[in-house]
Design a protein around this motif. Structure first.
Motif, short mmCIF file in Angstrom:
data_model
loop_
_atom_site.label_atom_id
_atom_site.label_comp_id
_atom_site.label_asym_id
_atom_site.label_seq_id
_atom_site.Cartn_x
_atom_site.Cartn_y
_atom_site.Cartn_z
N ARG A 86 3.94 -5.00 0.10
CA ARG A 86 4.24 -4.91 -1.33
C ARG A 86 4.76 -6.25 -1.85
NH1 ARG A 86 2.77 -2.17 -5.20
NH2 ARG A 86 4.83 -1.90 -6.10
N GLU A 87 5.66 -6.88 -1.08
CA GLU A 87 6.20 -8.18 -1.50
C GLU A 87 5.10 -9.25 -1.56
OE1 GLU A 87 10.78 -7.60 0.11
OE2 GLU A 87 9.32 -8.58 1.42
N ALA A 88 4.05 -9.07 -0.77
CA ALA A 88 2.93 -10.00 -0.78
C ALA A 88 1.91 -9.66 -1.87
CB ALA A 88 2.25 -10.01 0.60
N GLY A 89 2.17 -8.59 -2.62
CA GLY A 89 1.31 -8.27 -3.75
C GLY A 89 0.37 -7.09 -3.56
N ALA A 90 0.41 -6.42 -2.42
CA ALA A 90 -0.47 -5.27 -2.19
C ALA A 90 -0.05 -4.10 -3.08
CB ALA A 90 -0.42 -4.84 -0.73
N THR A 91 -1.04 -3.35 -3.53
CA THR A 91 -0.76 -2.15 -4.32
C THR A 91 -0.54 -0.97 -3.37
OG1 THR A 91 -3.06 -1.45 -4.43
CG2 THR A 91 -2.29 -2.99 -6.16
N TRP A 92 0.02 0.10 -3.92
CA TRP A 92 0.19 1.32 -3.10
C TRP A 92 -1.16 1.87 -2.70
CZ3 TRP A 92 4.27 1.95 -0.51
CH2 TRP A 92 5.51 1.51 -1.00
N ALA A 93 -2.16 1.71 -3.55
CA ALA A 93 -3.52 2.17 -3.20
C ALA A 93 -4.05 1.38 -2.00
CB ALA A 93 -4.45 2.03 -4.40
N GLN A 94 -3.85 0.08 -1.99
CA GLN A 94 -4.31 -0.75 -0.87
C GLN A 94 -3.57 -0.39 0.42
OE1 GLN A 94 -3.49 -4.47 -2.88
NE2 GLN A 94 -5.69 -4.97 -2.92
N ILE A 95 -2.28 -0.17 0.31
CA ILE A 95 -1.49 0.21 1.49
C ILE A 95 -1.95 1.56 2.01
CG2 ILE A 95 0.82 0.88 2.27
CD1 ILE A 95 1.88 -1.32 0.32
N GLY A 96 -2.14 2.52 1.11
CA GLY A 96 -2.65 3.83 1.51
C GLY A 96 -4.00 3.71 2.20
N GLU A 97 -4.89 2.91 1.64
CA GLU A 97 -6.22 2.73 2.23
C GLU A 97 -6.11 2.14 3.64
OE1 GLU A 97 -10.30 0.19 1.49
OE2 GLU A 97 -8.97 0.54 -0.20
N ALA A 98 -5.23 1.14 3.81
CA ALA A 98 -5.05 0.52 5.12
C ALA A 98 -4.55 1.53 6.15
CB ALA A 98 -4.07 -0.65 5.01
N ALA A 105 0.68 9.37 -0.84
CA ALA A 105 1.26 9.62 0.49
C ALA A 105 1.96 8.37 1.01
CB ALA A 105 0.20 10.09 1.46
N ALA A 106 1.37 7.20 0.80
CA ALA A 106 1.99 5.94 1.22
C ALA A 106 3.30 5.72 0.47
CB ALA A 106 1.04 4.77 0.98
N TYR A 107 3.26 5.91 -0.83
CA TYR A 107 4.45 5.75 -1.67
C TYR A 107 5.55 6.72 -1.22
CZ TYR A 107 7.39 5.68 -5.84
OH TYR A 107 8.45 5.57 -6.70
N ASP A 108 5.18 7.98 -1.03
CA ASP A 108 6.16 9.00 -0.64
C ASP A 108 6.76 8.71 0.74
OD1 ASP A 108 5.74 10.31 -3.04
OD2 ASP A 108 4.43 11.85 -2.17
N PHE A 109 5.93 8.28 1.69
CA PHE A 109 6.43 7.93 3.02
C PHE A 109 7.47 6.82 2.90
CE2 PHE A 109 6.42 5.16 6.70
CZ PHE A 109 6.57 6.03 7.75
N TYR A 110 7.13 5.76 2.17
CA TYR A 110 8.04 4.63 2.02
C TYR A 110 9.34 5.07 1.34
CZ TYR A 110 9.94 0.11 0.78
OH TYR A 110 10.79 -0.97 0.64
N ARG A 111 9.22 5.85 0.27
CA ARG A 111 10.41 6.30 -0.45
C ARG A 111 11.33 7.12 0.47
NH1 ARG A 111 11.19 10.87 -2.09
NH2 ARG A 111 9.01 11.46 -2.29
N ARG A 112 10.75 8.02 1.27
CA ARG A 112 11.56 8.83 2.21
C ARG A 112 12.26 7.94 3.23
NH1 ARG A 112 7.03 12.06 2.05
NH2 ARG A 112 6.37 11.32 4.10
N LYS A 113 11.56 6.94 3.74
CA LYS A 113 12.17 6.04 4.73
C LYS A 113 13.32 5.25 4.12
CE LYS A 113 9.96 7.03 8.41
NZ LYS A 113 10.65 7.64 9.54
N ILE A 114 13.14 4.82 2.88
CA ILE A 114 14.22 4.09 2.20
C ILE A 114 15.43 5.00 2.00
CG2 ILE A 114 14.88 2.96 0.02
CD1 ILE A 114 13.00 1.40 2.01
N VAL A 133 10.34 -2.82 -4.27
CA VAL A 133 8.90 -2.75 -4.03
C VAL A 133 8.31 -1.37 -4.38
CG1 VAL A 133 9.01 -4.54 -2.28
CG2 VAL A 133 8.99 -2.13 -1.58
N LEU A 134 9.17 -0.42 -4.73
CA LEU A 134 8.67 0.89 -5.12
C LEU A 134 7.94 0.85 -6.46
CD1 LEU A 134 11.59 3.29 -4.08
CD2 LEU A 134 9.20 3.45 -3.34
#
Length: 136
Positions: A86-98, A105-114, A133-134
């Motif tokens: 996220r700090e490097a500019g990736a979107t949540w869609a790109q992170i989810g795809e990766a 789901a990617a956003y929710d996972f990250y939020r829960r971990k935080i 980065v949220l």
């Protein structure tokens, strides 16, 4: 045997993902060569015996324990890499795809971990940087 001085049980009781993956791979290499030996001719059996002499013996249940622990460790640490992406500019869609999951789901996972970090490790956690980065 080629265990590099590390027993399977020591690897399983530790928290090093590389050692756990090595246990997993040792099992799989052994299985591959045992199968080749069973279905191949004399040359295949000889090659398999030579290879197997240098591979440590790993039981299937040990391999499964190593797999489960490695997955757990990698998943637990995933949020650090998500934050960097996220700090490097990736979107949540790109992170989810990766990750092979949805943007949400990617956003929710990250939020829960935080939230877990804030709850259990607030003294060691930079909440502002993690939460920054949220936002899209």
């Amino acid at each position: 045997m080629g265990d590099d001085g590390l027993s399977v049980e020591k690897a399983l009781s530790g928290g090093d993902v590389h050692e756990l993956l090595t246990v997993w791979e040792d099992f799989n290499r052994g299985e591959t060569w045992r199968e080749a030996s069973a279905i191949g001719g004399d040359e295949a059996r000889e090659a398999a015996a030579h290879f197997l002499a240098g591979v440590r013996e790993v039981a299937a249940l040990q391999a499964l324990r190593a797999n489960a622990k490695a997955v757990e460790l990698l998943t637990a640490r995933r949020w650090y890499v998500m934050k960097s992406a996220r700090e490097a500019g990736a979107t949540w869609a790109q992170i989810g795809e990766a990750l092979g999951i949805t943007k949400q789901a990617a956003y929710d996972f990250y939020r829960r971990k935080i939230e877990e970090q804030e709850k259990h490790l607030s003294d060691l956690h930079d909440t502002a940087a993690a939460r920054a980065v949220l936002e899209d």
